[in-house]
Design a protein around this motif. Structure first.
Motif, PDB file in Angstrom:
ATOM      1  N   GLU A   1       1.055  -1.402   0.382  1.00  0.00           N
ATOM      2  CA  GLU A   1      -0.459  -0.039  -0.079  1.00  0.00           C
ATOM      3  C   GLU A   1       0.902   1.527  -0.230  1.00  0.00           C
ATOM      4  O   GLU A   1       0.369   1.965  -0.146  1.00  0.00           O
ATOM      5  N   ILE A   2       2.443   0.599   0.666  1.00  0.00           N
ATOM      6  CA  ILE A   2       2.616   2.201   0.555  1.00  0.00           C
ATOM      7  C   ILE A   2       3.713   2.598  -0.796  1.00  0.00           C
ATOM      8  O   ILE A   2       3.457   3.247  -1.183  1.00  0.00           O
ATOM      9  N   GLU A   3       4.222   1.455  -1.387  1.00  0.00           N
ATOM     10  CA  GLU A   3       4.025   1.636  -2.862  1.00  0.00           C
ATOM     11  C   GLU A   3       3.151   2.071  -3.615  1.00  0.00           C
ATOM     12  O   GLU A   3       3.549   2.845  -4.682  1.00  0.00           O
ATOM     13  N   ALA A   4       2.222   1.707  -3.462  1.00  0.00           N
ATOM     14  CA  ALA A   4       0.337   2.470  -4.483  1.00  0.00           C
ATOM     15  C   ALA A   4       0.946   3.910  -4.334  1.00  0.00           C
ATOM     16  O   ALA A   4       0.293   4.208  -5.043  1.00  0.00           O
ATOM     17  N   PHE A   5       1.050   4.372  -3.207  1.00  0.00           N
ATOM     18  CA  PHE A   5       1.124   5.811  -3.199  1.00  0.00           C
ATOM     19  C   PHE A   5       2.157   6.374  -3.676  1.00  0.00           C
ATOM     20  O   PHE A   5       1.481   7.222  -4.599  1.00  0.00           O
ATOM     21  N   PHE A   6       3.404   5.847  -3.669  1.00  0.00           N
ATOM     22  CA  PHE A   6       3.781   6.791  -3.951  1.00  0.00           C
ATOM     23  C   PHE A   6       3.980   6.298  -5.471  1.00  0.00           C
ATOM     24  O   PHE A   6       3.703   7.081  -6.674  1.00  0.00           O
TER      25      PHE A   6
END
Length: 305
Positions: A105-110
């Motif tokens: 989910e953090i990767e998706a935020f980027f």
């Protein structure tokens, strides 16, 4: 945008330590890891990180106390973006704002950043306290104070029963707490309330590990909601608490009042225990003032919510 992970490994009786281990095992983006070592360290870390140029995404892994400290710093630095992963026992911030659950989910935020500007409040007593969830004076604050003191909390956290701590302490405090009187001033109005149990000013709905004390509060509307509970027997108060988890207590309009405003001044009839975001702010003797700080920090939202 640089990624920083700030973790309080002691939060949630070690839960935060487990969360950060899972995250860094699968996180593909470069990051800097920061571990808090004591009270107010998260604030100091935010201040230091803010000295870097450009936007700084700070993923805070811990409980509401650690997030509370991080936001004390974030409100002063426009290049800080706060993100959160639940690692405590109450985790009310994640319920009312937004939280990441996985490294993916953090990767998706980027890939697709969603950033909002969120409100905070300032509590003025003998000193100032910034809060993002809620502040309260009354039996709810006494419950928070006792929960944070009891060794029972850590013991139940080991069995993932942290919420039960609040329920046990709640029953004890309802049986012994002494109601009080208040005078509330807001906008051009002045109201008097007698035999009061709770005065809670909310920026978001949740308190005490999931109790939906202010179901209509929003984190970005520039207003607070003051919840006052008055003129109840101890038995009826226990029943009312049983309805708070779903926000149904607001239907008891004879005993529960909610007022929306940008600022409040509250005069108390005697010494009363207080909290800000579940952190003890001591015993109040006379009066408090609460003022809104609209859109005062930047929040990274989970794009998969």
């Amino acid at each position: 945008m640089m990624l920083h992970i700030i973790v309080n490994e002691r939060a949630g009786n070690g839960r935060a330590k487990q969360v950060v281990a899972r995250v860094i095992a699968t996180l593909k983006s470069p990051y800097e890891l920061h571990q808090t070592t004591g009270p107010c360290h998260a604030t100091a870390l935010i201040d230091k990180i803010s000295q870097n140029e450009g936007d700084q995404l700070c993923i805070v892994i811990g409980g509401d106390g650690t997030i509370h400290e991080a936001i004390q710093g974030a409100v002063h630095h426009s290049n800080i973006i706060i993100g959160v992963m639940n690692g405590g026992s109450g985790n009310d911030f994640g319920r009312g704002f937004s939280a990441f659950k996985t490294a993916a989910e953090i990767e998706a935020f980027f890939s697709h950043p969603v950033i909002t500007e969120e409100d905070t409040g300032v509590l003025f007593t003998d000193s100032q306290h910034i809060f993002m969830n809620n502040i309260g004076y009354g039996v709810d604050a006494k419950i928070v104070y006792e929960v944070n003191k009891t060794p029972l909390k850590n013991w139940l956290n080991r069995m993932n029963l942290g919420r039960l701590t609040y329920i046990i302490i709640l029953i004890k405090e309802v049986m012994t707490f002494k109601p009080f009187d208040v005078v509330v001033e807001y906008e051009t109005k002045r109201k008097i309330y007698k035999n009061v149990w709770i005065t809670t000013i909310s920026n978001q709905p949740f308190i005490g590990g999931g109790m939906k004390i202010s179901p209509y509060s929003r984190t970005d509307d520039g207003r607070f909601e003051l919840t006052i509970v008055e003129n109840l027997s101890r038995l009826k108060l226990l029943f009312l608490f049983a309805t708070i988890f779903k926000g149904k207590h607001v239907n008891f309009k004879k005993h529960v009042s909610q007022i929306s405003a940008e600022a409040f001044t509250i005069h108390y009839s005697g010494p009363i225990q207080g909290h800000a975001d579940g952190e003890d702010v001591g015993l109040l003797k006379e009066v408090i003032t609460i003022k809104m700080q609209p859109k005062s920090f930047r929040l990274a939202r989970n794009p998969l919510d």
